[in-house]
Scaffold this active site. Structure first.
Site, PDB file in Angstrom:
ATOM      1  N   LYS A  44      -7.392  -1.468   6.734  1.00 55.68           N
ATOM      2  CA  LYS A  44      -8.299  -2.462   6.124  1.00 55.68           C
ATOM      3  C   LYS A  44      -9.697  -2.510   6.433  1.00 55.68           C
ATOM      4  CE  LYS A  44      -6.181  -6.721   4.261  1.00 55.68           C
ATOM      5  NZ  LYS A  44      -5.981  -7.957   4.447  1.00 55.68           N
TER       6      LYS A  44
ATOM      7  N   CYS B 261       1.591  -9.417  18.175  1.00 54.30           N
ATOM      8  CA  CYS B 261       2.730  -8.853  18.159  1.00 54.30           C
ATOM      9  C   CYS B 261       3.992  -9.687  18.170  1.00 54.30           C
ATOM     10  CB  CYS B 261       3.276  -7.869  19.367  1.00 54.30           C
ATOM     11  SG  CYS B 261       1.892  -6.713  19.629  1.00 54.30           S
TER      12      CYS B 261
ATOM     13  N   HIS C 100      -2.493  -4.177  20.270  1.00 52.68           N
ATOM     14  CA  HIS C 100      -3.793  -4.891  19.833  1.00 52.68           C
ATOM     15  C   HIS C 100      -4.938  -5.010  20.562  1.00 52.68           C
ATOM     16  CE1 HIS C 100      -0.861  -6.930  17.420  1.00 52.68           C
ATOM     17  NE2 HIS C 100      -1.454  -7.082  16.635  1.00 52.68           N
TER      18      HIS C 100
ATOM     19  N   HIS D 103       0.660  -1.355   0.148  1.00 47.05           N
ATOM     20  CA  HIS D 103       0.009   0.179   0.067  1.00 47.05           C
ATOM     21  C   HIS D 103       0.713   1.420  -0.014  1.00 47.05           C
ATOM     22  CE1 HIS D 103       0.915   0.369   4.280  1.00 47.05           C
ATOM     23  NE2 HIS D 103       0.284  -0.599   4.510  1.00 47.05           N
TER      24      HIS D 103
ATOM     25  N   HIS E 126       4.031   1.302   2.246  1.00 49.92           N
ATOM     26  CA  HIS E 126       5.309   0.424   1.796  1.00 49.92           C
ATOM     27  C   HIS E 126       5.883   1.307   0.497  1.00 49.92           C
ATOM     28  CE1 HIS E 126       2.616  -2.708   3.232  1.00 49.92           C
ATOM     29  NE2 HIS E 126       3.350  -2.702   4.016  1.00 49.92           N
TER      30      HIS E 126
ATOM     31  N   LYS F 106      -5.928   6.792  10.229  1.00 56.78           N
ATOM     32  CA  LYS F 106      -4.741   5.857   9.916  1.00 56.78           C
ATOM     33  C   LYS F 106      -5.422   4.970   8.755  1.00 56.78           C
ATOM     34  CE  LYS F 106      -2.491   2.311  12.694  1.00 56.78           C
ATOM     35  NZ  LYS F 106      -2.413   1.856  13.823  1.00 56.78           N
TER      36      LYS F 106
ATOM     37  N   CYS G 158      -2.438  -5.833  25.551  1.00 52.44           N
ATOM     38  CA  CYS G 158      -1.407  -5.508  24.526  1.00 52.44           C
ATOM     39  C   CYS G 158      -1.629  -4.038  24.196  1.00 52.44           C
ATOM     40  CB  CYS G 158      -1.198  -6.526  23.488  1.00 52.44           C
ATOM     41  SG  CYS G 158      -0.516  -5.810  21.956  1.00 52.44           S
TER      42      CYS G 158
ATOM     43  N   CYS H  46       2.093 -11.700  23.566  1.00 51.82           N
ATOM     44  CA  CYS H  46       0.843 -11.181  22.554  1.00 51.82           C
ATOM     45  C   CYS H  46       1.318 -11.834  20.981  1.00 51.82           C
ATOM     46  CB  CYS H  46       0.719  -9.735  22.348  1.00 51.82           C
ATOM     47  SG  CYS H  46       0.016  -9.284  20.890  1.00 51.82           S
TER      48      CYS H  46
HETATM   49  N1  MSP Z   1       8.758  -7.162   8.450  1.00 49.78           N
HETATM   50  C1  MSP Z   1       9.046  -6.020   9.320  1.00 49.78           C
HETATM   51  C2  MSP Z   1      10.303  -5.508   9.037  1.00 49.78           C
HETATM   52  C3  MSP Z   1      11.551  -6.069   9.063  1.00 49.78           C
HETATM   53  S1  MSP Z   1      12.888  -5.263   8.359  1.00 49.78           S
HETATM   54  C4  MSP Z   1      14.264  -6.350   8.758  1.00 49.78           C
HETATM   55  C5  MSP Z   1       7.890  -4.943   9.292  1.00 49.78           C
HETATM   56  N2  MSP Z   1       7.092  -5.241   8.046  1.00 49.78           N
HETATM   57  S2  MSP Z   1       5.828  -4.161   7.552  1.00 49.78           S
HETATM   58  O1  MSP Z   1       5.264  -4.656   6.268  1.00 49.78           O
HETATM   59  O2  MSP Z   1       5.023  -4.021   8.546  1.00 49.78           O
HETATM   60  O3  MSP Z   1       6.443  -2.807   6.960  1.00 49.78           O
HETATM   61  C6  MSP Z   1       6.585  -1.852   7.887  1.00 49.78           C
HETATM   62  C7  MSP Z   1       7.211  -0.693   7.018  1.00 49.78           C
HETATM   63  O4  MSP Z   1       6.177  -0.549   5.991  1.00 49.78           O
HETATM   64  C8  MSP Z   1       7.350   0.612   7.697  1.00 49.78           C
HETATM   65  O5  MSP Z   1       8.374   0.809   8.469  1.00 49.78           O
HETATM   66  C9  MSP Z   1       7.286   1.606   6.420  1.00 49.78           C
HETATM   67  O6  MSP Z   1       8.274   1.357   5.781  1.00 49.78           O
HETATM   68  C10 MSP Z   1       6.377   1.113   5.744  1.00 49.78           C
HETATM   69  N3  MSP Z   1       4.928   1.518   6.159  1.00 49.78           N
HETATM   70  C11 MSP Z   1       3.686   0.696   6.447  1.00 49.78           C
HETATM   71  N4  MSP Z   1       2.847   1.539   6.805  1.00 49.78           N
HETATM   72  C12 MSP Z   1       3.199   2.680   6.561  1.00 49.78           C
HETATM   73  C13 MSP Z   1       2.558   4.027   6.705  1.00 49.78           C
HETATM   74  N5  MSP Z   1       1.249   4.202   7.169  1.00 49.78           N
HETATM   75  N6  MSP Z   1       3.260   5.308   6.504  1.00 49.78           N
HETATM   76  C14 MSP Z   1       4.619   5.049   6.144  1.00 49.78           C
HETATM   77  N7  MSP Z   1       5.243   3.978   5.911  1.00 49.78           N
HETATM   78  C15 MSP Z   1       4.694   2.817   6.581  1.00 49.78           C
HETATM   79  O7  MSP Z   1       7.624  -4.172  10.025  1.00 49.78           O
END
Ligand code: MSP
Length: 635
Positions: free
Chosen positions: A299, A129, A147, A18, A21, A296, A144, A126
């Site tokens: 989904k 988490c 959550h 999304h 990412h 925020k 938690c 949890c």
């Molecule tokens: N798998 C772990 C990371 C391991 S790295 C060794 C993880 N994955 S995640 O899919 O949850 O990705 C988190 C990352 O996605 C955030 O740190 C950021 O880079 C990006 N984002 C996800 N949602 C976001 C927003 N709403 N806004 C900005 N970036 C965010 O954590």
């Protein structure tokens, strides 16, 4: 050749890519391209994090085996990025054999060094988490904090990493290297965390509870805790321990993450590296969170922004530009489609697109499309040069420091200055007056300015930048571009080259709504236009309700008396009884159609109509924003 390494987090495969990412990955791509333009050999790493409870649960929900499930979602991530002009060098998957081997080698090394021990642990776990919480960390009700669910108290034997041993050296490292964690607020946050007693890190899960993970090399009854496994991706992708890539790229390595995963990156990972006897990464760059329409993204709220949808609607370049321009790196930012379209129209279509198309058109009109040689420079050109060189030098400094929004702002000062330069020099008048020498200088100056802008835009909007350069008659070749030169020298554009006939880089766009219900109502198609004369026939007046009562036997109608400044109040029969109590209407200001032909409704004369918006379960009366005199005309 200098090297530069940049990584994104590896994303969990329990959700599809999304906006959040996409932002991190576009930032990584842009900074990698920026360093390429500066002549560095770069390595850009992204990938997916595929082990752990969360993934097992997500796979179960879809009735798939974990492997089948992770293969599917991982390939969605992998295939999304090229569509956003994201050119990674390597896509790592934590379920790959190569990665598993490296994790085991790393664990073995730390174990052999004596920094992993077996111990017993009781704590609040949890499952969402995938971690234990101390009592202090739970909410007042013992839930938690993430959550808001009740954690399970688990008592189990596990392996622990002696993290506590490295916390003091880590603190020193952070203090000695102010750029290690940046922006500063996050450095301070980490220093704050380090003041607490963080203890050691539980790094295993018994197989009786979880099998979807990497087996510990020294005890096959356990798998590795998912974070310990995931963080190692940054070096397994570089073929640590033996590969040349690790030697080459690690010394100048940067990780980009959002604030949600600061702790594992700023505390777990550096202490793990210390325990394995490895040098720390060079820098952690931490950005804020995107919200969507001030909420925020989630989904369940149905407001998750899919990057490819926006690209399909408005084009990719504006999307990349918007993300980098809108978020001040380190702070949270809000995404709204309206703000996106506004920026597209103002910065891209108006400022840059228009400038580019005007200059190409003039080059064609006055010089048959051939770039003229500049003649004597006036003060005005010197000014353009100074501002241009300063703006690109600022752009470079700011971009290198991850201040993308400010860097683009600086470049746009130059874009706007060139627009002003056209208005000041009036090339069309020069042409009319036959001042060809002067006209040559002006057009050359504009084209050279645009060439510089186009080059600097390559990290942000690669294909638009290449298109601009091509339309300026310049071939795009990474090996020939030296950004440093661009900020010091003016006049690198060769005259005699032929520019394109015309260009429309960024067509203006309208907001294309299709997501939520409210917007759909707002976007209802206009069925028929009326002329202004027709509109003028309407006599709309503000009135004050002086009386209102129900009409017997009618559920819908109220009899309302409205003072519109005439001798007697008007009697209006209005279909608003379902939404308003008569008493609540008294003294309310309303807008009425005053020249509607009187007609009988339910046997009573109605002398006008009250204006209101009627949605499914709701009705809103139109009312002036401040008190006005009864009878005031609405126009
Ligand atoms: N798998 C772990 C990371 C391991 S790295 C060794 C993880 N994955 S995640 O899919 O949850 O990705 C988190 C990352 O996605 C955030 O740190 C950021 O880079 C990006 N984002 C996800 N949602 C976001 C927003 N709403 N806004 C900005 N970036 C965010 O954590």
């Amino acid at each position: 050749m200098s090297t530069f390494f940049v990584s994104t987090p590896i994303y969990y495969v329990n959700a599809e890519p999304h906006l959040g990412h996409a932002y991190t990955t576009i930032v990584a791509d842009a900074i990698a391209r920026f360093y390429k333009l500066n002549g560095y050999e770069t390595f850009f790493l992204t990938g997916t994090d595929e082990h752990g409870d969360k993934i097992v649960q997500a796979a179960e929900k879809q009735g798939k085996s974990p492997q089948e499930y992770v293969d599917k979602i991982s390939s969605i991530f992998k295939n999304t990025w090229p569509g956003l002009e994201i050119e990674y060098n390597y896509f790592i998957r934590t379920t790959s054999e190569k990665h598993k081997k490296v994790v085991q080698a790393f664990l073995q090394k730390v174990y052999d060094n004596g920094d992993i021990y077996f111990g017993e642990y009781g704590g609040y776990y949890c499952f969402g988490c995938e971690r234990f919480y101390t009592e202090k960390e739970l909410t007042e009700d013992g839930l938690c904090p993430d959550h808001l669910t009740k954690p399970t108290f688990l008592h189990e034997k596990n392996y622990f990493f002696r993290m506590s041993k490295y916390l003091e050296p880590l603190k020193e490292h952070i203090q000695k290297n102010p750029n290690f964690i940046w922006p500063e607020r996050y450095k301070n946050e980490v220093l704050g965390l380090l003041k607490e007693d963080l203890g050691d890190l539980c790094i295993s899960r018994p197989k009786s509870r979880l099998t979807w993970g990497i087996e510990l090399p020294f005890d096959n009854n356990f798998v590795t805790y998912v974070w310990f496994d995931a963080l190692i991706n940054y070096i397994s992708a570089l073929d640590w321990p033996d590969g040349k890539k690790f030697q080459k790229f690690w010394p100048n390595s940067y990780h980009i993450v959002a604030k949600d995963i600061l702790k594992p990156h700023a505390i777990f990972w550096p202490t793990m590296l210390m325990a394995a006897g490895l040098p720390l990464y060079k820098g952690l760059r931490v950005h804020g969170y995107w919200t969507v329409d001030e909420t925020k993204m989630s989904k369940s709220l149905g407001n998750v922004v899919k990057p490819l949808d926006l690209k399909d609607k408005y084009g990719l370049a504006p999307f990349r530009y918007f993300l980098l321009r809108e978020m001040q790196f380190g702070l949270d930012a809000n995404f709204s489609e309206q703000a996106f379209v506004n920026r597209l129209n103002s910065d891209l279509a108006n400022d840059l697109g228009n400038l580019f198309s005007r200059v190409l058109t003039m080059t064609n009109k006055y010089f048959e499309g051939i770039i003229p040689a500049p003649e004597t420079l006036s003060e005005k050109e010197m000014e353009v040069q100074n501002i241009g060189l300063e703006s690109v030098a600022n752009f470079q400094n700011l971009f290198a420091r991850f201040l993308f929004a400010k860097a683009l702002e600086s470049l746009w000062e130059f874009v706007r200055y060139l627009n002003k330069y056209i208005d000041d020099t009036t090339p069309w008048a020069l042409a009319k007056q036959g001042k060809t020498n002067r006209l040559q200088t002006v057009i050359y100056t504009l084209l050279e300015g645009l060439r510089k802008i186009a080059i600097h835009l390559w990290p942000v909007m690669p294909s638009v930048s290449e298109k601009m350069l091509k339309q300026l008659g310049v071939s795009f070749s990474l090996t020939e571009i030296e950004l440093l030169k661009e900020s010091k020298e003016w006049g690198l554009l060769q005259s005699g080259l032929k520019v394109a006939k015309k260009s429309n880089l960024f067509p203006r766009q309208e907001l294309k709504l299709n997501s939520n219900k409210e917007q759909k109502v707002g976007a209802k198609k206009i069925e028929q236009f009326i002329s202004f004369e027709d509109f003028k026939k309407l006599d709309l007046r503000v009135g004050r309700v002086v009386e209102a009562k129900r009409i017997e036997k009618s559920e819908k109608l109220l009899e309302v008396k409205v003072d519109v400044g005439e001798d007697n109040p008007r009697q209006i029969i209005a279909g608003i009884a379902k939404y308003f109590q008569p008493d609540d209407l008294i003294d309310k200001q309303v807008v009425i159609v005053a020249n509607l032909k009187p007609r009988k409704i339910f046997g009573k004369v109605s002398e006008g109509m009250i204006l209101a918006v009627n949605e499914k379960d709701n009705m809103a009366l139109l009312t002036p924003s401040t008190q006005v005199k009864p009878g005031a005309k609405v126009s």
